[in-house]
Motif scaffolding. Structure first.
Motif, mmCIF file in Angstrom:
data_model
loop_
_atom_site.group_PDB
_atom_site.id
_atom_site.type_symbol
_atom_site.label_atom_id
_atom_site.label_comp_id
_atom_site.label_asym_id
_atom_site.label_seq_id
_atom_site.Cartn_x
_atom_site.Cartn_y
_atom_site.Cartn_z
ATOM 1 N N SER A 178 0.812 -1.219 0.000
ATOM 2 C CA SER A 178 0.000 0.000 0.000
ATOM 3 C C SER A 178 0.844 1.265 0.000
ATOM 4 C CB SER A 178 -0.908 0.011 1.239
ATOM 5 O OG SER A 178 -0.127 0.023 2.435
ATOM 6 N N TYR A 426 -7.531 6.183 -8.152
ATOM 7 C CA TYR A 426 -6.771 4.965 -8.480
ATOM 8 C C TYR A 426 -5.492 4.815 -7.654
ATOM 9 C CZ TYR A 426 -10.131 4.757 -12.260
ATOM 10 O OH TYR A 426 -11.309 4.709 -12.962
ATOM 11 N N PHE A 427 -5.543 5.291 -6.423
ATOM 12 C CA PHE A 427 -4.452 5.069 -5.474
ATOM 13 C C PHE A 427 -5.060 4.964 -4.088
ATOM 14 C CE2 PHE A 427 -1.138 6.293 -2.508
ATOM 15 C CZ PHE A 427 -0.125 5.451 -2.897
ATOM 16 N N LEU A 429 -2.934 1.397 -5.129
ATOM 17 C CA LEU A 429 -3.176 0.461 -6.227
ATOM 18 C C LEU A 429 -3.868 -0.814 -5.774
ATOM 19 C CD1 LEU A 429 0.253 0.829 -8.069
ATOM 20 C CD2 LEU A 429 -1.895 2.019 -8.546
ATOM 21 N N SER A 432 -9.470 -1.431 -5.906
ATOM 22 C CA SER A 432 -10.079 -1.274 -7.226
ATOM 23 C C SER A 432 -10.958 -0.028 -7.246
ATOM 24 C CB SER A 432 -10.915 -2.518 -7.551
ATOM 25 O OG SER A 432 -11.624 -2.351 -8.751
#
Length: 505
Positions: A178, A426-427, A429, A432
């Motif tokens: 993460s 989108y972070f 990753l 979803s």
């Protein structure tokens, strides 16, 4: 829900009309004019213009309106809420800006004699000690220009310390899945092999995974607390023990400390090296690539490895010391981004010990309040039931995408139509369709509620107005960009030239 954008900004070239002049200059006296002509002779002939530059001919109001209009098209924290997760775009007190612009600060030069800059050296010396107290470590260097450079400096110090201690074989750096992308990049640049640590089901570092992966080659671990999911690493003491028992060191990624100020110190959690992005936690304007500052602090055994120069306080004043035998050397020109550091110093002094505690309290409260207002059937929280978020939180727009086809990226584009800034998308990753949101402590209840209303409105409108949302934004000066071509070199032409008659044909 939508209205068509009204911005139709012609470039200055199209506004140009022959004979319009937007400036006036006093006439040159003959003596000064001859001096200019003499200077022109110093320019090599091949570098001289053979005709006047083809600049737009405009009136002064046209020029003024053009640039004022461009400024109104920019978004910043002074315009509205800026909830970029991990970036901590909090309000920047204007008194700090005023102090930085004071001529007694702004006109200082790094080549001045130390005797003439005692004031700024004292400020920086005090800031080092303030940060040491806040982070719970022994010493700080203010040199690094940003968090990523701070990470690299920390990794280098860890490497040199281990080599000097007879552990040159230790070449593995543990990094959670993460983590910020700069963690593995910085570790690799310092010569370490990166070993990824998987997260547990609750989104924190898995203690079992750490136990399984530490070995005689473990140099250390880089960790963000709270992590990028906005969750506090509740097993941090045990994780630190596992790494230390293997002879490794703990590195704290202080992308920001908004959730910890005045309450928890990285040094007390077992971290040996700490960097703090003061341009986030301590309210300095940033974005667009800079400016920034990522001071690095260390426990006493690593202090000899800090970058030089160090500020030394003696009976006769302050001086810069370059004579440190084990130092990794200078890593930034002069002493660092002093204007950024000065703003952080002002911020800490203005709030004091209790004020900094209030910052972390309100940052966490704002984050959890915003999360509580969101429609959970469209935005699924990543925090487990009963575990509060910290200064930021991450939700997944996967339920919304499965139901309507509208993705996290499209939600972010649609937010722009309401005059608000999007969150980080989108972070991390590992989530979803992630939306990473950080309201910070400087936003009012009304602003937080309005932001939640917009997110929920987009989710509900996705059922009936899917095509409109997927074509967002509609109300901005520029519509949806071709992101594929924009990210490829040579695909964007950002300059212009006027074609002559031959080229036009």
């Amino acid at each position: 829900m939508y209205r068509q954008a009204v911005w139709d900004e012609p470039i200055l070239k199209h506004l140009s009309r022959e004979g319009r002049v937007g400036y006036s200059l006093p006439p040159l006296d003959s003596e000064f004019k001859s001096k200019i002509e003499d200077l022109a002779d110093l320019v090599p002939e091949k570098m001289r213009r053979d005709k006047e530059p083809n600049l737009p001919q405009l009136s002064e109001p046209e020029v003024l309106r053009h640039y004022v209009r461009l400024s109104q098209m920019n978004f910043g924290i002074d315009v509205g809420m800026y909830p970029l997760g991990s970036c901590t775009m909090k309000y920047n007190p204007k008194v700090s800006q005023r102090i930085c612009r004071d001529p007694r600060i702004a006109y200082l030069h790094p080549y001045q004699s130390e005797s003439t800059v005692q004031g700024i050296l004292e400020i920086l010396y005090e800031l080092e000690h303030m940060l040491s107290e806040i982070a719970g470590v022994s010493s700080f260097s203010l040199q690094p220009a940003a968090g990523a450079q701070g990470e690299y400096v920390g990794a280098l110090m860890m490497k040199h310390y281990l080599q000097d201690s007879g552990f040159g074989n230790k070449n593995e750096m543990l990094v959670p899945d993460s983590a910020h992308g700069t963690n593995p990049a910085s570790a690799a640049m310092a010569g370490f092999k990166v070993v990824k640590i998987p997260s547990s089901e609750k989104g924190t570092v898995s203690v079992e995974a750490v136990k399984r992966l530490v070995n005689q080659n473990t140099a250390g671990m880089m960790l963000t607390v709270p992590n990028t999911l906005g969750i506090f690493e509740s097993d941090i003491v045990e994780v630190s023990k596992q790494v230390h028992d293997a002879g490794g060191l703990m590195y704290y990624d202080g992308a920001n400390m908004n959730a910890l100020l005045g309450r928890v110190r990285p040094g007390d959690m077992g971290f040996d090296v700490v960097h703090i992005n003061v341009h986030k936690t301590f309210a300095t304007p940033h974005g667009g690539g800079g400016p920034g500052a990522g001071p690095v602090g260390v426990v006493s055994k690593l202090a000899p490895y800090l970058p030089v120069p160090r500020i030394i306080k003696r009976d006769d004043g302050y001086s810069l010391d370059y004579q440190a035998e084990k130092t990794i050397g200078p890593i930034k020109s002069f002493y660092g981004n002093i204007a950024v550091l000065l703003r952080a110093y002002c911020y800490i002094l203005s709030l004091g010990r209790e004020g900094l505690k209030t910052v972390s309290e309100q940052a966490v409260l704002a984050s959890n309040y915003l999360l509580s207002l969101l429609n959970k059937s469209s935005y699924k929280p990543t925090t487990s039931e009963g575990i509060p978020a910290k200064h930021e939180f991450v939700v997944s727009a996967s339920p919304l995408k499965r139901r309507t086809g509208v993705s996290a990226g499209e939600v972010a584009k649609a937010i722009l139509d309401f005059g608000m800034h999007s969150p980080t998308t989108y972070f991390p990753l590992i989530v979803s369709e992630a939306l990473m949101i950080e309201p910070t402590e400087t936003e009012t209840l009304e602003n937080i509620e309005a932001y939640a209303d917009v997110l929920n409105s987009i989710a509900s409108s996705s059922e009936q107005e899917k095509e409109q949302i997927m074509a967002s934004p509609h109300n901005t000066s520029v519509g949806r960009l071709d992101e594929y071509h924009a990210s490829h070199p040579g695909s964007m032409i950002l300059s212009w030239k006027e074609l002559d008659q031959t080229e036009k044909t």
